[in-house]
Every structure is written in structure tokens, then in C-alpha cells.
Design a protein around this motif. Sequence first.
Motif, PDB file in Angstrom:
ATOM      1  N   GLY A 114      32.227  39.655  61.127  1.00 42.90           N
ATOM      2  CA  GLY A 114      32.814  40.719  60.309  1.00 42.90           C
ATOM      3  C   GLY A 114      33.500  41.740  61.190  1.00 42.90           C
ATOM      4  O   GLY A 114      34.102  41.389  62.203  1.00 42.90           O
ATOM      5  N   PRO A 115      33.378  43.017  60.835  1.00 41.61           N
ATOM      6  CA  PRO A 115      33.983  44.077  61.659  1.00 41.61           C
ATOM      7  C   PRO A 115      33.325  44.145  63.036  1.00 41.61           C
ATOM      8  O   PRO A 115      32.244  43.589  63.247  1.00 41.61           O
ATOM      9  N   GLY A 116      33.967  44.878  63.930  1.00 45.35           N
ATOM     10  CA  GLY A 116      33.437  45.075  65.269  1.00 45.35           C
ATOM     11  C   GLY A 116      33.676  46.497  65.720  1.00 45.35           C
ATOM     12  O   GLY A 116      34.160  47.335  64.955  1.00 45.35           O
ATOM     13  N   ILE A 117      33.357  46.769  66.985  1.00 50.26           N
ATOM     14  CA  ILE A 117      33.545  48.112  67.532  1.00 50.26           C
ATOM     15  C   ILE A 117      34.127  48.058  68.938  1.00 50.26           C
ATOM     16  O   ILE A 117      33.930  47.099  69.674  1.00 50.26           O
ATOM     17  N   PHE A 118      34.880  49.108  69.269  1.00 51.58           N
ATOM     18  CA  PHE A 118      35.316  49.377  70.635  1.00 51.58           C
ATOM     19  C   PHE A 118      34.474  50.522  71.161  1.00 51.58           C
ATOM     20  O   PHE A 118      33.975  51.353  70.407  1.00 51.58           O
ATOM     21  N   GLY A 140      26.197  51.636  69.594  1.00 53.11           N
ATOM     22  CA  GLY A 140      27.046  51.470  68.416  1.00 53.11           C
ATOM     23  C   GLY A 140      26.613  50.302  67.553  1.00 53.11           C
ATOM     24  O   GLY A 140      26.675  50.365  66.314  1.00 53.11           O
ATOM     25  N   SER A 141      26.166  49.245  68.187  1.00 52.49           N
ATOM     26  CA  SER A 141      25.688  48.073  67.451  1.00 52.49           C
ATOM     27  C   SER A 141      24.412  48.394  66.683  1.00 52.49           C
ATOM     28  O   SER A 141      24.230  47.941  65.556  1.00 52.49           O
ATOM     29  N   SER A 142      23.521  49.178  67.294  1.00 51.69           N
ATOM     30  CA  SER A 142      22.258  49.485  66.629  1.00 51.69           C
ATOM     31  C   SER A 142      22.453  50.399  65.414  1.00 51.69           C
ATOM     32  O   SER A 142      21.600  50.433  64.533  1.00 51.69           O
ATOM     33  N   LEU A 143      23.574  51.121  65.355  1.00 56.89           N
ATOM     34  CA  LEU A 143      23.861  51.984  64.204  1.00 56.89           C
ATOM     35  C   LEU A 143      24.346  51.207  62.980  1.00 56.89           C
ATOM     36  O   LEU A 143      24.349  51.740  61.877  1.00 56.89           O
ATOM     37  N   ARG A 144      24.778  49.980  63.187  1.00 53.13           N
ATOM     38  CA  ARG A 144      25.408  49.217  62.113  1.00 53.13           C
ATOM     39  C   ARG A 144      24.581  47.974  61.778  1.00 53.13           C
ATOM     40  O   ARG A 144      23.933  47.410  62.633  1.00 53.13           O
ATOM     41  N   ASP A 145      24.713  47.546  60.578  1.00 56.15           N
ATOM     42  CA  ASP A 145      24.034  46.321  60.149  1.00 56.15           C
ATOM     43  C   ASP A 145      25.027  45.160  60.222  1.00 56.15           C
ATOM     44  O   ASP A 145      25.261  44.467  59.238  1.00 56.15           O
ATOM     45  N   TRP A 146      25.650  45.006  61.400  1.00 55.14           N
ATOM     46  CA  TRP A 146      26.647  43.965  61.617  1.00 55.14           C
ATOM     47  C   TRP A 146      26.155  43.051  62.725  1.00 55.14           C
ATOM     48  O   TRP A 146      25.509  43.488  63.670  1.00 55.14           O
ATOM     49  N   GLU A 147      26.520  41.799  62.627  1.00 57.00           N
ATOM     50  CA  GLU A 147      26.198  40.846  63.689  1.00 57.00           C
ATOM     51  C   GLU A 147      27.312  40.915  64.737  1.00 57.00           C
ATOM     52  O   GLU A 147      28.418  40.435  64.516  1.00 57.00           O
TER      53      GLU A 147
END
Length: 181
Positions: A114-118, A140-147
Motif C-alpha cells: 500500500g502506501p509508504g513513507i520517506f 514512522g512505520s510504527s505510527l502506521r498500520d501499514w506493511e
Amino acid sequence: MNTIHVAGGVGVADTAMASYDAALADANLHNYNLVAVSSVIPAEATVRAVETVPDLGPAGNALTVVEARRTVGPSDEVDFREGGRSGAEDAADKRAPRRRPNVAAGLGWATGPGPGIFYEVTGEDSESVRDRIHAGLDAGSSLRDWELTGRETRVEAAIPEPDRYTTAVVIAAYGESESVL
């Protein structure tokens, strides 16, 4: 599918702005009006690291970017001691050698289905910039419920030239440019 190109560059010139422009030219991003956004990668985007960004439209167009940028000038100095120190110092510490800092800028990205982060970081050396990028991507990853299983980094670094400005940039350029008019 839209592509986000990640490229970096280093520029050296007699003014801070000219060194920034030269760093943008090194990445082939100097002819656009850069519009900064926060660090979310749309789900439908593909992130591709490139040496230089391909032509993304006419000169003068707006280009959406995430940017890591650091400029060091002729008068910039930091303590030679690692990390420096604040507060009271004894006379011997005040005579410690001083040096010009290196210039480093880095961008990391985490993607998944799905979405990602920089995550953008600047500093004085490539290793610490990379370490801070990884820590930022973890946060940043721990803040989101994204794989977010795929991770990459790009760091540009240089040793500044005496009496000149040096800029390092790493930029994620989103898609094609758009007219500002």
C-alpha cells in the motif's frame, strides 16, 4: 502507474543559493519550481532510484518533491570533538582543534503493498545520516498500520571546499511536472 524518481547531487559555488542550484543541476532538477510535500508515498506509486532524474516536463513547471538538503559555507565550523559539548569547559577543551563540517543529505523510503513513507536526514557524515534514516523509518512505520517491508536509502556527501559553499541534496520527485500558470 506513477513513478517517483529519487536522485541526488552535490554543488559547489560562491553563494549558498548558487551551490543549491548546482546540486539540483547535478540531479537534473534545476529547471523546475520545487513544491515540497510531507513524506507519504501514494499506494499507486513506484519509487525508483536513478543517477539523474529524466525529463519531467517543461522548464518552469512545478514539481512535487520530498527533499533532504544541507549547505555548508565558508564560516561554518563545529567542534572537532565527536558530537561537541555544551556547558562549562576547561581551558584545554577551549583550545581543541576546530574543523569545517562535511555535508551530507539522505533520503530513505519504506514501501509495501500500500502506501509508504520517506524520511529525510542531513548531517556531517554518511554513516550517521544512514543510521538516523533507519531510526526514522522505524518510527514512522510504527505510527502506521501499514506493511512496510521494502526499504532503501540514498545519501549524498561531500567535503566542502575552502571559501565556497557546498550543498548536498537528495530529492524524491513525484511524477511529471505541472504548469504553474
